[in-house]
Design an enzyme around this catalytic site. Structure first.
Site, PDB file in Angstrom:
ATOM      1  N   GLU A 405      -1.412  14.676 -13.804  1.00 29.36           N
ATOM      2  CA  GLU A 405      -1.471  14.870 -15.246  1.00 29.36           C
ATOM      3  C   GLU A 405      -1.284  13.571 -16.019  1.00 29.36           C
ATOM      4  O   GLU A 405      -1.939  13.325 -17.040  1.00 29.36           O
ATOM      5  CB  GLU A 405      -0.411  15.893 -15.681  1.00 29.36           C
ATOM      6  CG  GLU A 405      -0.731  17.330 -15.319  1.00 29.36           C
ATOM      7  CD  GLU A 405      -0.449  17.693 -13.871  1.00 29.36           C
ATOM      8  OE1 GLU A 405      -0.812  18.809 -13.447  1.00 29.36           O
ATOM      9  OE2 GLU A 405       0.130  16.835 -13.152  1.00 29.36           O
ATOM     10  N   GLN A 427      -3.524  22.628 -16.580  1.00 27.31           N
ATOM     11  CA  GLN A 427      -3.814  23.918 -15.945  1.00 27.31           C
ATOM     12  C   GLN A 427      -2.870  24.994 -16.463  1.00 27.31           C
ATOM     13  O   GLN A 427      -3.266  26.123 -16.730  1.00 27.31           O
ATOM     14  CB  GLN A 427      -3.701  23.777 -14.427  1.00 27.31           C
ATOM     15  CG  GLN A 427      -4.388  24.873 -13.672  1.00 27.31           C
ATOM     16  CD  GLN A 427      -4.503  24.533 -12.197  1.00 27.31           C
ATOM     17  OE1 GLN A 427      -3.490  24.563 -11.482  1.00 27.31           O
ATOM     18  NE2 GLN A 427      -5.694  24.193 -11.743  1.00 27.31           N
ATOM     19  N   PHE A 428      -1.617  24.637 -16.635  1.00 23.22           N
ATOM     20  CA  PHE A 428      -0.617  25.434 -17.331  1.00 23.22           C
ATOM     21  C   PHE A 428       0.191  24.480 -18.199  1.00 23.22           C
ATOM     22  O   PHE A 428       0.448  23.340 -17.795  1.00 23.22           O
ATOM     23  CB  PHE A 428       0.319  26.159 -16.354  1.00 23.22           C
ATOM     24  CG  PHE A 428      -0.362  27.216 -15.530  1.00 23.22           C
ATOM     25  CD1 PHE A 428      -0.385  28.544 -15.961  1.00 23.22           C
ATOM     26  CD2 PHE A 428      -0.984  26.890 -14.336  1.00 23.22           C
ATOM     27  CE1 PHE A 428      -1.033  29.517 -15.203  1.00 23.22           C
ATOM     28  CE2 PHE A 428      -1.628  27.857 -13.579  1.00 23.22           C
ATOM     29  CZ  PHE A 428      -1.651  29.179 -14.011  1.00 23.22           C
ATOM     30  N   ASP A 430       3.186  24.303 -18.663  1.00 25.28           N
ATOM     31  CA  ASP A 430       4.398  23.886 -17.951  1.00 25.28           C
ATOM     32  C   ASP A 430       4.198  22.547 -17.244  1.00 25.28           C
ATOM     33  O   ASP A 430       5.136  21.757 -17.101  1.00 25.28           O
ATOM     34  CB  ASP A 430       4.780  24.942 -16.912  1.00 25.28           C
ATOM     35  CG  ASP A 430       4.737  26.356 -17.452  1.00 25.28           C
ATOM     36  OD1 ASP A 430       5.793  26.990 -17.553  1.00 25.28           O
ATOM     37  OD2 ASP A 430       3.621  26.825 -17.779  1.00 25.28           O
ATOM     38  N   PHE A 431       2.957  22.304 -16.784  1.00 30.89           N
ATOM     39  CA  PHE A 431       2.692  21.107 -15.991  1.00 30.89           C
ATOM     40  C   PHE A 431       2.614  19.840 -16.848  1.00 30.89           C
ATOM     41  O   PHE A 431       2.482  18.736 -16.324  1.00 30.89           O
ATOM     42  CB  PHE A 431       1.383  21.267 -15.205  1.00 30.89           C
ATOM     43  CG  PHE A 431       1.386  22.411 -14.224  1.00 30.89           C
ATOM     44  CD1 PHE A 431       2.558  23.067 -13.876  1.00 30.89           C
ATOM     45  CD2 PHE A 431       0.202  22.842 -13.652  1.00 30.89           C
ATOM     46  CE1 PHE A 431       2.565  24.128 -12.981  1.00 30.89           C
ATOM     47  CE2 PHE A 431       0.195  23.897 -12.753  1.00 30.89           C
ATOM     48  CZ  PHE A 431       1.376  24.548 -12.412  1.00 30.89           C
ATOM     49  N   HIS A 472       5.237  28.841 -14.912  1.00 27.03           N
ATOM     50  CA  HIS A 472       3.894  29.119 -15.426  1.00 27.03           C
ATOM     51  C   HIS A 472       3.938  29.948 -16.705  1.00 27.03           C
ATOM     52  O   HIS A 472       2.924  30.526 -17.090  1.00 27.03           O
ATOM     53  CB  HIS A 472       3.059  29.875 -14.382  1.00 27.03           C
ATOM     54  CG  HIS A 472       2.787  29.101 -13.137  1.00 27.03           C
ATOM     55  ND1 HIS A 472       3.719  28.944 -12.144  1.00 27.03           N
ATOM     56  CD2 HIS A 472       1.682  28.445 -12.713  1.00 27.03           C
ATOM     57  CE1 HIS A 472       3.208  28.220 -11.157  1.00 27.03           C
ATOM     58  NE2 HIS A 472       1.962  27.905 -11.475  1.00 27.03           N
TER      59      HIS A 472
END
Length: 666
Positions: A405, A427-428, A430-431, A472
């Site tokens: 990321e 992608q989420f 959270d990431f 997630h």
């Protein structure tokens, strides 16, 4: 005139003519004489800090002369030779170091923490690593433009321990980007020696691990540096690919002057003093009768006169007068919103379809827009938002990324520097922690620091309600509403999502675009088929009433609708904020003054969330209009659990009916 001794470095002039050799010498002498002056001024208290590159001039000068002026270089704080070889006026450099207006950051940052498009230089930030990924983005832009240009980026051996280094090298190798990674191995990361930094024999070995060519050069040999980098750059222009160069050199002063060099053994210091790149090259040029005392004195007097003249003009410039309006207006690049009205023809779309359609139409509108993310190409992303995009736009513009990321956010910044637009998909949401640093420290601060916009949209699939557990399900908008320089968008409906996404991509500033996963396929609405925009900073009044104001966004809007439908006796203003930065303060105040009661609802946990700031704002602006205390409602102060019954208990939705009735009855 210093004594000329035999050179301790073996030079091979090859086919270089005397003019080039003298230019190499002059370009090394210039930063050396500037540094010697700066060290005097530092002792006199006339500058606050200095990072010395004495003994390393051959690398900065050799690399810069090997590249074309139109090619970007990303230097570090000891690469003064990059700036001087690119012929930046000394007056501007001295003003930069003194915090004067004629510098490059309007007094907002110091030393070499700046960039300039006029000279194709992108300066560092203190976190070191992000500029490597930014170089990837610039190199990617060059690849897409097919302009045959090379990008060079610097770091030290200490910086190679950062994750950004490894991510950037991997991305560059996978995408075969035309970038030269220049590692100045000077023996110490501040005071930590190399044997405590890495275990491989040479840093160059790491390049092989990422599948790229790597070389080790004598960083004190100006001819070897210049000729080898020039040859490699010419090769990369013809056959784009990344290359890692480890320059063996030594830092003969402290990390910065206050650090000193007591940790360096005397023998080691003497060994490297004998390898001084300027003294040795001077001796070589004298021995070959290319340089003589007359030319030497001419160079020295010319450079010193320029230094004195430029210092005098920098000192004469008035100190910056603080102006709040100027400071605030430079946080973001000015953006003139263009309202493109929606057409009459509509289709019923889910939220996910509206986002996909909006993204696709923006790709059609902006031919310079690149989208990047994990699994977004042939697979179409984990939520299938980009399904079919590769077939329409090609893999150059729809780019699968490695799992990195940080490097991809940085690459987006690099694309922006090179004049392109970028959408980065987390992608989420959270990431995003893995890419947090470049977002809050690079993207958010670039325009304020040196007027470089970050034309990057970061898409953030977020939120609970799908039983995805602690990693997630977060809705982490409060991490970013706190950061000046970022814009934060959080739509609740398909119509809003499509129009706001178009505006986010048009806006040259960094935008965090939140998309609630639980709403992706559960919310439907008639959405205009054509491209249209919606303005930032304008809330939507979903319902109008007299008893209470409910202020919320995202999934909270739908929770509030359900609650009001179940309690038809309650007449409420339901304000969907839509954007959290900028915030529609006017609509909030107007509604609260009308109803006298307010409930601020957020899905995130309570402490430190945006509800707290809105509550404080209302207390400051509407206190005398309130008929009850301002009420904040948020989820539990725990991570988000997985099991449905635990998640239901966690979410603010479970408490909404009771809190709403209690507040109305107050």
């Amino acid at each position: 005139m210093p004594t000329i001794t035999k050179s301790n470095i073996n030079y091979d002039k090859r086919d270089l003519n005397d003019k080039v050799l003298l230019r190499l010498y002059y370009n090394m002498l210039r930063p050396r004489l500037i540094e010697e002056k700066m060290l005097i001024l530092l002792r006199q208290g006339k500058i606050s800090k200095w990072f010395s590159g004495i003994g390393q001039e051959a690398i900065s000068v050799g690399v810069t002369m090997a590249l074309k002026p139109s090619e970007y270089i990303l230097p570090m704080h000891r690469n003064l030779g990059v700036f001087t070889t690119r012929e930046i006026p000394l007056h501007r450099l001295f003003c930069q170091w003194q915090g004067k207006a004629s510098g490059f950051t309007k007094g907002r940052d110091r030393s070499f923490h700046f960039g300039t498009q006029d000279y194709n230089i992108v300066g560092m930030i203190s976190h070191l690593g992000p500029q490597l990924g930014v170089a990837d983005g610039i190199a990617l832009a060059n690849l897409l433009k097919k302009n045959g240009q090379v990008t060079a980026v610097f770091t030290g051996e200490g910086g190679t321990s950062e994750g950004d280094f490894h991510e950037a090298l991997n991305v560059a190798a996978v995408w075969q980007l035309p970038v030269i990674f220049c590692v100045e191995n000077n023996g110490y990361g501040l005071s930590t020696p190399t044997n405590e930094q890495y275990r491989c024999k040479h840093i160059a070995d790491r390049g092989k691990g990422y599948g790229m060519e790597s070389f080790i050069l004598d960083g004190n040999n100006i001819i070897e540096t210049y000729t080898k980098v020039k040859k490699l750059a010419e090769s990369i222009r013809k056959r784009p690919r990344p290359i890692l160069i480890e320059f063996k050199t030594f830092r003969r002063r402290g990390h910065e002057e206050a650090s000193g060099t007591k940790y360096v053994p005397n023998e080691l210091m003497k060994e490297w003093e004998a390898k001084d790149p300027i003294e040795n090259f001077r001796s070589y040029l004298f021995s070959k009768k290319i340089l003589n005392q007359e030319i030497e004195e001419q160079y020295s007097s010319e450079i010193k006169a320029d230094i004195d003249r430029s210092l005098e003009s920098a000192y004469a410039e008035e100190v910056i007068t603080p102006n709040k309006s100027d400071e605030l207006s430079d946080v973001y690049k000015s953006f003139e919103y263009q309202d493109i009205a929606p057409n009459k023809k509509v289709n019923e779309l889910r939220l996910i379809d509206a986002i996909s359609e909006g993204l696709k139409q923006s790709m059609e509108k902006h031919k310079d827009l690149v989208i990047m993310g994990q699994d977004i190409a042939e697979y179409g992303g984990v939520f299938k938002i980009t399904e079919g995009f590769v077939e329409q736009f090609g893999k150059e513009r729809v780019r699968n990324t490695p799992i990195c990321e940080s490097a991809i956010v940085e690459a987006g910044m690099g694309l922006s520097i090179a004049g392109l637009k970028a959408v980065v998909e987390m992608q989420f949401s959270d990431f995003v922690t893995s890419g947090f640093n470049p977002i809050v420290n690079y993207l958010a601060k670039s325009h304020y620091r040196w007027q470089q916009c970050a034309d990057v949209v970061v898409r953030m699939p977020c939120g609970a309600g799908v039983g995805a557990g602690p990693f997630h399900s977060q809705t982490n908008e409060a991490w970013f509403t706190k950061t000046p320089g970022l814009k934060v968008v959080y739509p609740a409906f398909p119509f809003d999502a499509k129009g706001l996404l178009a505006t986010a991509i048009n806006d040259p500033n960094p935008v965090m675009f939140f998309e609630h996963k639980a709403l992706y396929r559960s919310i439907r609405q008639n959405v205009p088929t054509d491209y249209y925009t919606l303005p930032f900073g304008k809330a939507s009044k979903v319902r109008e009433g007299e008893d209470i104001s409910i202020i919320t966004y995202g999934a909270g809007v739908h929770w509030a609708i359900e609650s009001l439908d179940a309690n038809s006796e309650i007449s409420a203003d339901l304000i969907d904020l839509r954007t959290l930065q900028p915030l529609d303060i006017e609509s909030i105040i107007h509604s609260v003054k009308k109803t006298g009661k307010v409930l601020i609802l957020q899905e995130d946990s309570l402490f430190g969330g945006i509800a707290s700031d809105i509550s404080a704002l209302i207390m400051e602006e509407c206190f005398e209009f309130l008929d009850a205390p301002v009420k904040r409602l948020a989820s539990m102060e725990t991570p988000i659990p997985f099991a449905q019954q635990l998640e239901d208990q966690y979410l603010a939705k479970s408490k909404l009916n009771d809190v709403l009735k209690e507040l109305v009855a107050y």
